[in-house]
Design an enzyme around this catalytic site. Structure first.
Site, PDB file in Angstrom:
ATOM      1  N   HIS A   1      -2.851   1.773   1.020  1.00  0.00           N
ATOM      2  CA  HIS A   1      -3.074   0.370   0.668  1.00  0.00           C
ATOM      3  C   HIS A   1      -3.145   0.209  -0.853  1.00  0.00           C
ATOM      4  O   HIS A   1      -3.433   1.168  -1.585  1.00  0.00           O
ATOM      5  CB  HIS A   1      -4.356  -0.179   1.317  1.00  0.00           C
ATOM      6  CG  HIS A   1      -5.622   0.257   0.645  1.00  0.00           C
ATOM      7  ND1 HIS A   1      -6.140  -0.395  -0.453  1.00  0.00           N
ATOM      8  CD2 HIS A   1      -6.480   1.269   0.916  1.00  0.00           C
ATOM      9  CE1 HIS A   1      -7.263   0.196  -0.827  1.00  0.00           C
ATOM     10  NE2 HIS A   1      -7.487   1.211  -0.018  1.00  0.00           N
ATOM     11  N   CYS A   2      -2.863  -0.997  -1.320  1.00  0.00           N
ATOM     12  CA  CYS A   2      -3.030  -1.358  -2.725  1.00  0.00           C
ATOM     13  C   CYS A   2      -3.895  -2.617  -2.766  1.00  0.00           C
ATOM     14  O   CYS A   2      -4.742  -2.819  -1.898  1.00  0.00           O
ATOM     15  CB  CYS A   2      -1.684  -1.540  -3.415  1.00  0.00           C
ATOM     16  SG  CYS A   2      -0.635  -2.825  -2.698  1.00  0.00           S
ATOM     17  N   TRP A   3      -3.698  -3.490  -3.735  1.00  0.00           N
ATOM     18  CA  TRP A   3      -4.550  -4.687  -3.860  1.00  0.00           C
ATOM     19  C   TRP A   3      -4.180  -5.752  -2.834  1.00  0.00           C
ATOM     20  O   TRP A   3      -5.028  -6.288  -2.136  1.00  0.00           O
ATOM     21  CB  TRP A   3      -4.455  -5.232  -5.269  1.00  0.00           C
ATOM     22  CG  TRP A   3      -4.989  -6.615  -5.455  1.00  0.00           C
ATOM     23  CD1 TRP A   3      -4.316  -7.709  -5.923  1.00  0.00           C
ATOM     24  CD2 TRP A   3      -6.325  -7.096  -5.173  1.00  0.00           C
ATOM     25  NE1 TRP A   3      -5.127  -8.813  -5.954  1.00  0.00           N
ATOM     26  CE2 TRP A   3      -6.370  -8.469  -5.497  1.00  0.00           C
ATOM     27  CE3 TRP A   3      -7.473  -6.494  -4.665  1.00  0.00           C
ATOM     28  CZ2 TRP A   3      -7.511  -9.252  -5.330  1.00  0.00           C
ATOM     29  CZ3 TRP A   3      -8.619  -7.271  -4.505  1.00  0.00           C
ATOM     30  CH2 TRP A   3      -8.634  -8.624  -4.834  1.00  0.00           C
TER      31      TRP A   3
END
Length: 510
Positions: A220-222
């Site tokens: 995941h990222c932002w």
């Protein structure tokens, strides 16, 4: 060949004129010219036949000879050999894409194509399903945000690992380009930054515990955009089964602030009481010795809650990370059993209790007020905040004086000076006794009002029950007092017939 008869007849006439009889040999000078012409013609024919018999260049060994018309004896050059067969491209589409991304002449069209492919390369999961994998099944989780983003707040799960795609400075640069020049320029700059470390990202992920080829891995990222999709695509090419958090860490934060608390209702029992009554010790005994569920807010915040709560504790997490930990702990609790929580204020040190959780705490159906004699309270406070273990820290005394001086907003300057003087002389018991006069009034108000702290208003809806420790007890028996609390809670359950469904209705209603 045509004309040879006439040519031969002419030669014979010349030979007769030169003095030779019919059928006689011509002089050597005359015959050599004719013989040299014949030799040159034979040599040319022999070379042409050899070229026709040999295969053209590039023909594999053992191939059948091409059939055709026998070449003439003229001096014309042989026909050119047929062109060699083109080599077949055996690269996969992923290999071609990876080589295009590594190419020095990187184009925007390549990045747009990559974005489309990467976006759909892995299965996207909502927050709850993502947490099922990383929490319940301990699937490794890769957070590709910057180190600063990760430090500020992340998903607290066993297999979490920060493998940043950009450094803090690189992300700021790409973000500035995005806002000033658009998405295309930002993507080009970002890929040029990341390109040299593509292999290192996969190698670092492969070092995660229990991660083998074909294993599952979460990313995941932002916001669940290009950063997570790019790494997911790389990991998929390396042979892993990849899952991406739909909406990214932003979606998780929204869950931690709202859905985590509204989707599950638990029976809460608040452990309350004045400073030094051993609330934390009772909670530890309920969990470790009696097998009860405990939401340890002070343990998660690394702080005891008071002005001196930092003593013998590691540095506090950010308020955001503290909220994440509370939400994940709440999710893992069993809704069919009681949950014991210390009756904290809205802030534990510098960490803010999630608003939804604090509201549930103030609406808990049962509040146990632990009443302990002053003598035992002072013993516990001196042991916890001024014992040998606490004073072994060289920063203990300077920070204690600093904490005492900060209390001048609530105590008179004269009382603060007295406390500092007592601390210098090593009289920690007198210091504790001075501050209890202030804290006892604060905690008594916090116990009964609806909104908490000394300035709270309204009446607390839950039932408040005292657990009193007799005055004659020589020492504080943590297990005995924890057992008393548990018996009280069980009696309350029988008396009110508080089943799980009933508990949910009460918490929701109040």
């Amino acid at each position: 060949y045509p004309g040879d008869k006439e040519r031969c007849a002419g030669s014979e006439e010349k030979d007769l004129e030169a003095g030779a009889g019919p059928g006689g040999k011509a002089p050597v000078g005359m015959a050599m010219g004719e013989f040299l012409a014949v030799d040159e013609l034979c040599l040319a024919m022999q070379c042409a036949l050899q070229q026709a018999a040999s295969p053209p260049e590039g023909t594999p060994p053992g191939a059948p000879k091409a059939e055709g018309r026998r070449p003439s004896c003229s001096s014309a050059p042989p026909a050119p050999a047929p062109p060699a067969l083109e080599r077949k491209d055996t690269r996969t589409p992923a290999q071609r894409m990876l080589e295009a991304l590594r190419s020095p002449s990187l184009h925007a069209d390549t990045l747009h194509s990559f974005a489309k492919v990467a976006k759909n390369c892995a299965k996207r999961l909502p927050v709850e399903e993502f947490l099922d994998l990383v929490l319940d099944e301990s699937v490794p989780c890769v957070d590709v945000r910057t180190p600063l983003e990760f430090e500020h707040g992340h998903i607290p799960c066993p297999g979490i690992c920060n493998i940043p795609l950009f450094s803090n400075e690189e992300r700021a640069l790409v973000g500035t380009l995005y806002h000033k020049q658009g998405r295309e320029h930002a993507m080009l700059k970002g890929m040029k930054i990341v390109r040299p470390r593509l292999d290192a990202i996969v190698a670092q992920a492969s070092l995660l515990p229990t991660l083998e080829k074909g294993a599952r891995i979460c990313v995941h990222c932002w916001r669940g955009g290009m950063r997570s999709c790019s790494v997911a695509w790389l990991l998929k090419q390396a042979g892993y089964e990849v899952f991406v958090l739909d909406g990214g860490y932003k979606a998780f934060r929204e869950w931690a602030l709202t859905s985590a608390w509204t989707s599950r209702k638990l029976k809460m029992c608040m452990i309350s009481g004045r400073t030094g009554c051993g609330k934390t010790r009772i909670l530890d005994s309920l969990r470790d010795s009696l097998g009860q569920q405990v939401l340890d807010l002070e343990g998660l915040a690394n702080h005891a809650g008071s002005t001196f709560g930092w003593v013998s504790r590691p540095p506090q997490p950010t308020s955001e990370q503290f909220g994440n930990q509370c939400a994940v702990e709440w999710r893992c609790l069993n809704s069919s059993h009681w949950v014991f929580v210390e009756d904290e204020a809205a802030n534990v040190g510098k960490c803010s209790v999630p608003p939804e959780l604090f509201s549930l705490m103030r609406q808990a159906p049962l509040v146990v007020n632990v009443v302990v004699p002053l003598r035992l309270r002072l013993d516990l406070l001196v042991e916890e905040y001024g014992g040998e273990e606490a004073q072994a820290d060289e920063e203990w005394k300077p920070r204690m004086i600093e904490s005492i001086v900060r209390m001048n907003r609530r105590l008179s300057d004269e009382r603060v000076k007295e406390a500092v003087k007592a601390l210098d002389s090593g009289d920690c018991r007198s210091v504790a006794k001075m501050f209890l006069a202030y804290y006892d009034k604060l905690y008594d108000k916090h116990l009964v009002n609806a909104t908490g702290t000394g300035r709270g208003v309204g009446q607390r809806p839950g039932e408040i029950v005292n657990v009193e420790v007799p005055e004659e007890v020589p020492v504080f028996d943590t297990l005995a007092h924890a057992t008393s609390v548990l018996q009280l809670v069980r009696g309350f359950s029988k008396r009110t017939s508080l089943s799980t469904d009933r508990a949910e209705k009460i918490v929701s209603f109040t």
